[in-house]
Every structure is written in C-alpha cells, then in structure tokens.
Design an enzyme around this catalytic site. Structure first.
Site, PDB file in Angstrom:
ATOM      1  CG  PHE A  16      -1.732   1.280   1.350  1.00  0.00           C
ATOM      2  CD1 PHE A  16      -2.650   1.635   0.374  1.00  0.00           C
ATOM      3  CD2 PHE A  16      -1.583   2.128   2.439  1.00  0.00           C
ATOM      4  CE1 PHE A  16      -3.402   2.793   0.477  1.00  0.00           C
ATOM      5  CE2 PHE A  16      -2.336   3.285   2.569  1.00  0.00           C
ATOM      6  CZ  PHE A  16      -3.249   3.619   1.578  1.00  0.00           C
ATOM      7  N   GLY A  17       0.597   2.145  -0.941  1.00  0.00           N
ATOM      8  CA  GLY A  17       1.313   3.419  -1.014  1.00  0.00           C
ATOM      9  C   GLY A  17       0.371   4.579  -0.762  1.00  0.00           C
ATOM     10  CE1 TYR A  18       2.175   7.516   4.399  1.00  0.00           C
ATOM     11  CE2 TYR A  18       2.195   5.123   4.190  1.00  0.00           C
ATOM     12  CZ  TYR A  18       2.707   6.280   4.739  1.00  0.00           C
ATOM     13  OH  TYR A  18       3.762   6.217   5.611  1.00  0.00           O
ATOM     14  N   GLY A  19       1.900   7.881  -0.117  1.00  0.00           N
ATOM     15  CA  GLY A  19       2.699   9.088  -0.374  1.00  0.00           C
ATOM     16  C   GLY A  19       3.230   9.049  -1.785  1.00  0.00           C
ATOM     17  CB  SER A  20       6.639   9.532  -3.168  1.00  0.00           C
ATOM     18  OG  SER A  20       7.330   8.528  -2.441  1.00  0.00           O
ATOM     19  CD  GLU A 107       9.229   4.359   1.634  1.00  0.00           C
ATOM     20  OE1 GLU A 107       9.172   5.260   2.491  1.00  0.00           O
ATOM     21  OE2 GLU A 107       8.823   4.508   0.474  1.00  0.00           O
TER      22      GLU A 107
END
Length: 248
Positions: A16-20, A107
């Site tokens: 899951f990606g919520y930023g870049s 990250e």
C-alpha cells in the site's frame, strides 16, 4: 471465497502506497488498485533527510498516524477523512524479495513495516483483485509507516510554518514542494472523494508562498535594472562624432 483481510493475500504480495508511491510506483508490479485504509490519519509529520531534505536541513514527507493516537494530539488541522486513499500494488511473485530490498532502502529514513487491511475502490475490475476475493472485504497489504517513536517523527506543526519549511526544503530527490504538489495531484486522480484537506491546505499555502517570492524576486530585478547606470550622450555629441567619422 475470502471473508477477511488475512487469507486473500496468502499467495500474493501487496503493497500500500499513500505518499510518493502513488505516483512513483515500486518496480516489478503487475497490478495497481486505487482504494483506502481506515484507522489512520495522513500527516506531513515525518522529517526527510535522504530524499526531500538533508541531514543538516531535513524536509517533510507524509506518514500515517494511528487515529486513536492523533485524537489525543492538538493538531491545527483538527479534522481528517475516515479513509486514507492511496494505491495497492501487487508485486510479481519472483520479484518480491528484490522489491522488499528496494523498499527497505527507499523507506529507510525512520519508516518500519506494518500490515493493514486495504479496501479496493468501487468499480475496480474484479480481475485485478486477489484470487477469489470480493469487493465487500479488504485484503492485507504491507505498508511503511513512520511511527511516533521513530527519530524522524516531528509531530504537530503550525500549518503556515510547515508550509514555509516545505517551500524552502530540497534534497537528492528534488524540491520538497514538488513532493507535496505531486501528492496532491496524485490523490486528485484516484477518486472524486480521495482528496485530503491537510495536503490541499498545505499545497495552497505553499503556492501562495511561491507567488509571494516570485513577486518579490521580480520587484528586486526591476529595481536593479532601474539602478544600473546608463551612459547616455546628448544629441550634439553624437552628431559631432558622426561628422568627425565622415571627414576622417
């Protein structure tokens, strides 16, 4: 048929990606699904020393805050949507180890691995979902989160001061403001309801700062132009020089 978020992903690796990660996806994915997670609040409360800032002048990037923890804090942005929108990626099975290593490096600055149920957006092609999965149920995704106990977590900040900080910051991955504006644009493309007030407000503040600074720079350039000395000669001098050149 899977009935919860613990079995649908048994044979698949979803991130899951919520930023870049929304607009700069990981390598080797073969499915991309918009959707959301719940129980979190997205905030620009994570310092960035390696991408959008430097160790001497860290930038700011987003992390997820547990909603129960966030509700105990004093945040100038005192509301947050129930859904944190983002994107789930399925990584090709033979590339999972490689991608995990890539993400651990990407990250590394304060983020740690967690797992959270992910809800696919309505209208997603069922063929993109995990095998035998149904839209009514979430499936488990891996997510990188900078928790409040990591050294890069900065906590609540005055929005205007945060916007000024983002405007000034830059790092190896580029300008901090481009990260902010990139996130705003990427969220706007996911769904009519995928906006985030925190992100939008900061984006508007940084745009206002950029306009202010551009106006200031333009004024300084114009002032410098007017202050430059000009070597003007009167018409008589020019006529005399031309006559001299003609007769020489």
């Amino acid at each position: 048929m899977a009935t919860n978020g613990t079995t649908a992903e048994a044979d698949e690796f979803w991130l899951f990606g919520y930023g870049s990660l929304i607009w700069k996806p990981p390598p080797h994915f073969d499915r991309r699904i918009p959707g959301w997670v719940t129980g979190y609040v997205r905030r620009f409360w994570q310092a960035s020393q390696d991408h959008r800032g430097t160790p001497e002048a860290p930038g700011r990037v987003v992390t997820l805050i547990s909603r129960s923890y966030w509700e105990q804090l004093v945040d100038h942005h005192d509301s947050a949507p129930d859904k944190v929108w983002g994107v789930a990626y399925r990584i090709k099975a033979d590339r999972v180890a490689e991608v995990k290593e890539y993400l651990d490096i990407r990250e590394i600055n304060g983020y740690t691995i967690h797992y959270t149920p992910f809800y696919p957006a309505p209208g997603v092609d069922p063929a993109l979902l995990p095998q035998n999965h149904h839209h009514d149920f979430p499936f488990r995704t891996l997510v990188y989160i900078g928790t409040p106990d990591n050294e890069q977590f900065v906590g609540p900040q005055d929005p205007q001061k945060l916007a000024e900080h983002i405007y000034r910051s830059s790092g190896p991955s580029g300008l901090n403001r481009d990260y902010l504006w990139g996130l705003e644009a990427a969220l706007g493309e996911l769904s009519p309801e995928s906006g985030d007030e925190h992100v939008t407000d900061l984006s508007n503040r940084v745009r206002a700062i950029a306009a202010r600074e551009e106006k200031k720079d333009r004024g300084e350039r114009e002032q410098q132009h007017h202050e430059q000395p000009h070597n003007f000669r009167n018409a008589g001098d020019i006529d005399e020089q031309e006559e001299t050149e003609k007769t020489s």
